[in-house]
Motif scaffolding. Sequence first.
Motif, PDB file in Angstrom:
ATOM      1  N   LEU A 224      -6.601   0.624  -6.691  1.00 55.29           N
ATOM      2  CA  LEU A 224      -6.155  -0.668  -7.184  1.00 55.29           C
ATOM      3  C   LEU A 224      -6.447  -1.739  -6.148  1.00 55.29           C
ATOM      4  CD1 LEU A 224      -4.224   1.500  -8.639  1.00 55.29           C
ATOM      5  CD2 LEU A 224      -2.983  -0.527  -9.299  1.00 55.29           C
ATOM      6  N   GLU A 225      -7.106  -2.786  -6.600  1.00 53.42           N
ATOM      7  CA  GLU A 225      -7.417  -3.925  -5.745  1.00 53.42           C
ATOM      8  C   GLU A 225      -6.715  -5.159  -6.289  1.00 53.42           C
ATOM      9  OE1 GLU A 225     -11.586  -4.517  -5.159  1.00 53.42           O
ATOM     10  OE2 GLU A 225     -11.883  -2.493  -4.373  1.00 53.42           O
ATOM     11  N   HIS A 226      -6.468  -6.113  -5.387  1.00 53.90           N
ATOM     12  CA  HIS A 226      -5.838  -7.382  -5.779  1.00 53.90           C
ATOM     13  C   HIS A 226      -6.227  -8.441  -4.749  1.00 53.90           C
ATOM     14  CE1 HIS A 226      -3.188  -6.284  -2.518  1.00 53.90           C
ATOM     15  NE2 HIS A 226      -2.567  -7.430  -2.607  1.00 53.90           N
TER      16      HIS A 226
ATOM     17  N   ARG B  83       0.836  -1.199   0.000  1.00 50.33           N
ATOM     18  CA  ARG B  83       0.000   0.000   0.000  1.00 50.33           C
ATOM     19  C   ARG B  83       0.874   1.254   0.000  1.00 50.33           C
ATOM     20  NH1 ARG B  83      -5.217   0.910   0.783  1.00 50.33           N
ATOM     21  NH2 ARG B  83      -5.608  -1.207   1.463  1.00 50.33           N
TER      22      ARG B  83
ATOM     23  N   HIS C 258      -1.062  -1.011  -4.173  1.00 53.05           N
ATOM     24  CA  HIS C 258      -2.504  -1.184  -4.187  1.00 53.05           C
ATOM     25  C   HIS C 258      -3.101  -0.126  -3.271  1.00 53.05           C
ATOM     26  CE1 HIS C 258      -2.911  -3.059  -0.164  1.00 53.05           C
ATOM     27  NE2 HIS C 258      -1.692  -3.502  -0.415  1.00 53.05           N
TER      28      HIS C 258
ATOM     29  N   PHE D 103      -4.706  -7.284 -11.062  1.00 51.16           N
ATOM     30  CA  PHE D 103      -5.095  -6.057 -10.378  1.00 51.16           C
ATOM     31  C   PHE D 103      -6.335  -5.510 -11.049  1.00 51.16           C
ATOM     32  CE2 PHE D 103      -0.618  -6.266  -9.413  1.00 51.16           C
ATOM     33  CZ  PHE D 103      -0.564  -5.869  -8.094  1.00 51.16           C
TER      34      PHE D 103
END
Length: 159
Positions: free
Chosen positions: A54-56, A13, A87, A126
């Motif tokens: 951004l997500e993962h 992050r 992210h 992502f």
Amino acid sequence: MSAVLALTVRIQREDFDVAAEIAGLTAGRSDIGAVVSFSGLCRDEQGALTALELEHYPGMAEAEIGRIAAEAVERWPLQGLTVIHRHGRIRPGENIVLVVAASAHRQAAFEAANFLMDYLKSRAPFWKKEHRADGSEGGWVEAKETDAQAAERWKSSSE
């Protein structure tokens, strides 16, 4: 002295320091003759965006990027490779991604960095959501066909 590979893959992050990452990869190394780096930044799309989210899937993204990094190490004679992808909520002007490839010679470093970025842009797991400056729903960003086409050049004849 045989070359030792320094391989780092991180998804985080928090921001990263490009110069510090390069210095950490090359410190004490006299076998490295070339370092190629690419840093990707969040852009504001002509003032339309306030942030990109951004997500993962933790664990899956690291494993998948680690797999493609290992492929780069098999393809090119690298002494070091660093891949960092952020992210969370990232504002325009902030870092998103860093790829640093180190080799004895420049061509391998250039090609490996290019290979990694083509992969990250087209197939890394992502998901990106836009946060718009006008307050409207930005939605999820679709993958670009041009990124997929760029990645196609790296496919081996065995695939």
